[in-house]
Design a protein around this motif. Structure first.
Motif, PDB file in Angstrom:
ATOM      1  N   LEU A 268      29.054   8.787  -3.763  1.00 53.05           N
ATOM      2  CA  LEU A 268      28.068   9.972  -4.334  1.00 53.05           C
ATOM      3  C   LEU A 268      26.572   9.186  -3.952  1.00 53.05           C
ATOM      4  O   LEU A 268      25.957   9.796  -3.405  1.00 53.05           O
ATOM      5  CB  LEU A 268      28.113  10.321  -5.498  1.00 53.05           C
ATOM      6  N   GLU A 269      26.539   8.185  -4.392  1.00 52.03           N
ATOM      7  CA  GLU A 269      25.119   7.511  -4.735  1.00 52.03           C
ATOM      8  C   GLU A 269      24.748   7.353  -2.969  1.00 52.03           C
ATOM      9  O   GLU A 269      23.713   7.408  -2.725  1.00 52.03           O
ATOM     10  CB  GLU A 269      24.969   6.150  -5.252  1.00 52.03           C
ATOM     11  N   LYS A 270      25.675   6.658  -2.291  1.00 52.50           N
ATOM     12  CA  LYS A 270      25.490   6.495  -0.911  1.00 52.50           C
ATOM     13  C   LYS A 270      25.025   7.656  -0.284  1.00 52.50           C
ATOM     14  O   LYS A 270      24.020   7.739   0.493  1.00 52.50           O
ATOM     15  CB  LYS A 270      26.755   5.807  -0.321  1.00 52.50           C
ATOM     16  N   VAL A 271      25.839   8.473  -0.262  1.00 53.54           N
ATOM     17  CA  VAL A 271      25.531   9.922   0.327  1.00 53.54           C
ATOM     18  C   VAL A 271      24.258  10.505  -0.082  1.00 53.54           C
ATOM     19  O   VAL A 271      23.465  10.838   0.825  1.00 53.54           O
ATOM     20  CB  VAL A 271      26.473  10.877   0.087  1.00 53.54           C
ATOM     21  N   ILE A 272      24.010  10.495  -1.406  1.00 52.50           N
ATOM     22  CA  ILE A 272      22.469  11.043  -1.909  1.00 52.50           C
ATOM     23  C   ILE A 272      21.258  10.274  -1.673  1.00 52.50           C
ATOM     24  O   ILE A 272      20.345  10.780  -1.328  1.00 52.50           O
ATOM     25  CB  ILE A 272      22.877  11.593  -3.327  1.00 52.50           C
ATOM     26  N   HIS A 273      21.568   8.921  -1.655  1.00 52.16           N
ATOM     27  CA  HIS A 273      20.410   8.007  -1.508  1.00 52.16           C
ATOM     28  C   HIS A 273      20.014   8.261   0.221  1.00 52.16           C
ATOM     29  O   HIS A 273      18.794   8.444   0.296  1.00 52.16           O
ATOM     30  CB  HIS A 273      20.920   6.408  -1.514  1.00 52.16           C
ATOM     31  N   ALA A 274      21.009   8.570   0.789  1.00 53.25           N
ATOM     32  CA  ALA A 274      20.615   8.568   2.457  1.00 53.25           C
ATOM     33  C   ALA A 274      19.650   9.976   2.647  1.00 53.25           C
ATOM     34  O   ALA A 274      19.212   9.973   3.638  1.00 53.25           O
ATOM     35  CB  ALA A 274      21.877   8.725   3.249  1.00 53.25           C
ATOM     36  N   ILE A 275      19.868  10.772   1.728  1.00 49.98           N
ATOM     37  CA  ILE A 275      19.203  12.163   2.001  1.00 49.98           C
ATOM     38  C   ILE A 275      18.128  12.374   0.970  1.00 49.98           C
ATOM     39  O   ILE A 275      17.335  13.407   0.636  1.00 49.98           O
ATOM     40  CB  ILE A 275      20.079  13.368   2.062  1.00 49.98           C
ATOM     41  N   ASN A 276      17.580  11.222   0.130  1.00 46.58           N
ATOM     42  CA  ASN A 276      16.585  11.267  -0.722  1.00 46.58           C
ATOM     43  C   ASN A 276      16.867  12.408  -1.853  1.00 46.58           C
ATOM     44  O   ASN A 276      16.034  13.196  -2.365  1.00 46.58           O
ATOM     45  CB  ASN A 276      15.400  11.709  -0.161  1.00 46.58           C
ATOM     46  N   GLY A 277      18.233  12.699  -2.246  1.00 45.04           N
ATOM     47  CA  GLY A 277      18.280  13.392  -3.360  1.00 45.04           C
ATOM     48  C   GLY A 277      18.473  12.714  -4.649  1.00 45.04           C
ATOM     49  O   GLY A 277      18.211  11.798  -4.939  1.00 45.04           O
ATOM     50  N   LYS A 278      19.275  13.531  -5.547  1.00 48.50           N
ATOM     51  CA  LYS A 278      19.598  13.139  -6.771  1.00 48.50           C
ATOM     52  C   LYS A 278      20.959  13.189  -7.115  1.00 48.50           C
ATOM     53  O   LYS A 278      21.691  14.428  -6.750  1.00 48.50           O
ATOM     54  CB  LYS A 278      18.702  14.028  -7.798  1.00 48.50           C
ATOM     55  N   ALA A 279      21.637  12.427  -7.892  1.00 52.33           N
ATOM     56  CA  ALA A 279      22.989  12.141  -8.075  1.00 52.33           C
ATOM     57  C   ALA A 279      23.324  12.579  -9.430  1.00 52.33           C
ATOM     58  O   ALA A 279      22.584  12.062 -10.481  1.00 52.33           O
ATOM     59  CB  ALA A 279      23.615  10.894  -7.772  1.00 52.33           C
ATOM     60  N   LEU A 280      24.319  13.289  -9.860  1.00 53.82           N
ATOM     61  CA  LEU A 280      24.635  13.831 -11.264  1.00 53.82           C
ATOM     62  C   LEU A 280      26.164  13.497 -11.416  1.00 53.82           C
ATOM     63  O   LEU A 280      27.054  14.206 -10.629  1.00 53.82           O
ATOM     64  CB  LEU A 280      24.288  15.408 -11.408  1.00 53.82           C
ATOM     65  N   SER A 281      26.452  12.873 -12.355  1.00 55.27           N
ATOM     66  CA  SER A 281      27.869  12.383 -12.486  1.00 55.27           C
ATOM     67  C   SER A 281      28.394  13.662 -13.706  1.00 55.27           C
ATOM     68  O   SER A 281      27.685  13.570 -14.734  1.00 55.27           O
ATOM     69  CB  SER A 281      27.989  11.054 -13.409  1.00 55.27           C
ATOM     70  N   CYS A 282      29.352  14.252 -13.270  1.00 54.93           N
ATOM     71  CA  CYS A 282      29.840  15.374 -14.573  1.00 54.93           C
ATOM     72  C   CYS A 282      31.072  15.938 -13.882  1.00 54.93           C
ATOM     73  O   CYS A 282      31.354  16.092 -12.807  1.00 54.93           O
ATOM     74  CB  CYS A 282      28.945  16.468 -14.220  1.00 54.93           C
TER      75      CYS A 282
END
Ligand code: NAI
Length: 468
Positions: A268-282
């Motif tokens: 998830l971090e990889k996907v979200i980092h590439a689009i400047n988003g925020k990751a949430l573990s849940c």
């Protein structure tokens, strides 16, 4: 997983072999290459049955496109085609033999009774063989539920059978055929849907009838970045369809919160980092999940605009062999969690005005599937939920669902080979879809100009033979 048959059939030898053996010969679909690509190009023919209410809007949307625009003439049933505007050149259908069309667009809203259906034949018959590869057929009709007279409802419902058959006849060219059923006076709501269904974004959507209702407004949006300023929450965003949704919404300008379970955090971090988003573990099924999500959204953004309930699981077993926890987990992830999250966000007024909720159903939820009583029940439940909620949402919020068919992901790569091959071929385009096909459809629901699209279940299935 790569589709070896598809690759083989698209070699010169494979093409000839498939033709001589009568095997399906899927053609490569043209998908969006650049966000600023024109929504349509080439020769586009428009027409209208007499009394058409949408032809002026169709003409003006297409006049602003990169297409060379023609309007049908030469038939008494098609006189209102002239309302497509001055930029459309008249084209006498009786004597037409020239170039191929990239799209045929027809306004059927004026058809009042079954005799009027003749206009469909008059418009499509002379030109249907001139449809190019990856072309689009699009009809705008009047929502039969809004027709007072039975004969008018009959004529308008007939459009569904017609478009579905056209989709089956033209799918071998990689072409799609779809229908927009417009509510009375909802012309202003048509533009985002005309653009989507005529564009490369809808490459794997065919045989669909979409209802377009009235909405408070249809803001003008930047077609290259229509979601600028919007905050999106995408569940199950670490891979597959969810990752593609996150990337597509970010491409269209949204800031994306990607959510997934703890073991998927690295991906998830990889996907979200590439689009400047925020990751949430849940884990969305956890009791505290709705409050955790709401707190996160509130703390970081003060609210959310686009809620995409993508996370899903299968736990397949025939009913008699199904353990209890397979049933419970499948219903919880695919259905109940969505409702709990929505309830919390709406109760705390964190879903903003003009918000969009999108749920993921499945063809299994429409047709049922062997060994999937739990999954099919959950995905059918999604449809019931969306249709009921669509009547309740306020403040310009909409709720819709996509029902993917066979999409090339890890979920389908894990299927037995015979089922996988059948799933890939049993549709009008004779191939599986890509995660981006689902993502593009969701981006269209999310467009601020799609306020009239509410309560729809749109299949992204290449017009699968399975189900309605
Ligand atoms: P996938 O299995 O590749 O991805 C599902 C994601 O949801 C994963 O990242 C997973 O970690 C996450 N997830 C699962 N349980 C979760 C939980 N309790 N909390 C948070 N996240 C959780 O699946 P795929 O193929 O990308 O499917 C996405 C959606 O599309 C699902 O709802 C699926 O049912 C639906 N669908 C897929 C089809 C296909 O052909 N791949 C066909 C029809 C529907």
């Amino acid at each position: 997983m790569s589709d070896i048959y598809f690759k083989l059939v698209n070699t010169p030898f494979g093409k000839t072999a498939a033709q001589s053996l009568g095997l399906p010969a899927p053609v490569p679909l043209k998908r969006l290459r650049r966000a600023d690509q024109p929504f349509t190009e080439g020769n586009v023919l428009v027409g209208a049955g007499n009394g058409g209410k949408a032809i002026t809007t169709i003409g003006s949307v297409l006049s602003a496109s990169a297409a060379t625009l023609y309007r049908a003439s030469g038939k008494a049933t098609l006189e209102d085609s002239s309302k497509a505007g001055d930029k459309a050149q008249a084209l006498d259908l009786a004597s037409y033999t020239k170039a191929e069309f990239s799209a045929l667009v027809f306004d059927a809203t004026g058809l009042k009774d079954p005799e009027d259906l003749r206009a469909l034949y008059d418009f499509f018959h002379p030109v249907i063989k001139k449809l190019g590869m990856n072309a689009r057929v699009l009809i705008v009709g009047k929502d039969p539920a809004t027709c007072r007279k039975a004969s008018q409802a009959a004529a308008q419902q007939a459009l569904e059978g017609f478009i579905r058959s056209v989709g089956k006849e033209t799918g071998k060219k990689g072409a799609t055929a779809n229908l927009l059923w417009m509510a009375p006076n909802a012309e202003k709501q048509l533009e985002s849907s005309l653009r989507f269904f005529l564009s490369a974004r809808s490459a794997y959507v065919s045989g669909q009838a979409v209802r377009i209702g009235k909405a408070a407004d249809a803001p003008t949006v930047n077609p290259v970045a229509p979601l600028t300023g919007k905050v999106a929450l995408v569940t199950g965003a670490s891979r597959g369809i969810g990752a593609s949704i996150a990337q597509t919404l970010a491409r269209d300008g949204a800031t994306v919160i990607g959510l997934d379970i703890e073991p998927a955090m690295d991906e998830l971090e990889k996907v979200i980092h590439a689009i400047n988003g925020k990751a949430l573990s849940c884990d969305i099924t956890a009791k505290e999940a709705p409050a955790k999500i709401a707190d996160f959204v509130e703390q970081h953004f003060g609210g959310v605009d686009l809620l995409i309930h993508n996370a899903g699981i299968t736990r397949d077993k025939t009913l008699g062999n199904m353990p209890e926890h397979f049933w419970d987990m499948t219903i919880a992830v695919n259905l109940s969690a969505e409702e709990h999250i929505n309830d919390e966000l709406m109760a705390r007024e964190l879903l903003r005005k003009g918000g969009r909720i999108v749920c993921i159903s499945s063809i299994s939820g429409i047709a049922g599937n062997f060994g999937q009583t739990n999954y099919s029940a959950a995905k059918s439940g999604v449809i019931g939920y969306v249709e009921a909620m669509a009547r309740q949402v306020r403040n310009g919020i909409t709720i819709n669902a996509v029902a993917p068919g066979f999409i090339e992901t890890r979920m389908t790569a894990a299927m037995p080979i015979t089922l996988r091959e059948a799933g890939r071929r049993m549709n009008s385009l004779s191939q599986g879809g890509q995660p981006v096909d689902v993502a593009e459809t969701i981006a269209w629901f999310c467009n601020p100009a799609s306020g009239g699209v509410n309560g729809n279940v749109v299949r992204v299935c290449g017009q699968s033979l399975i189900g309605k």
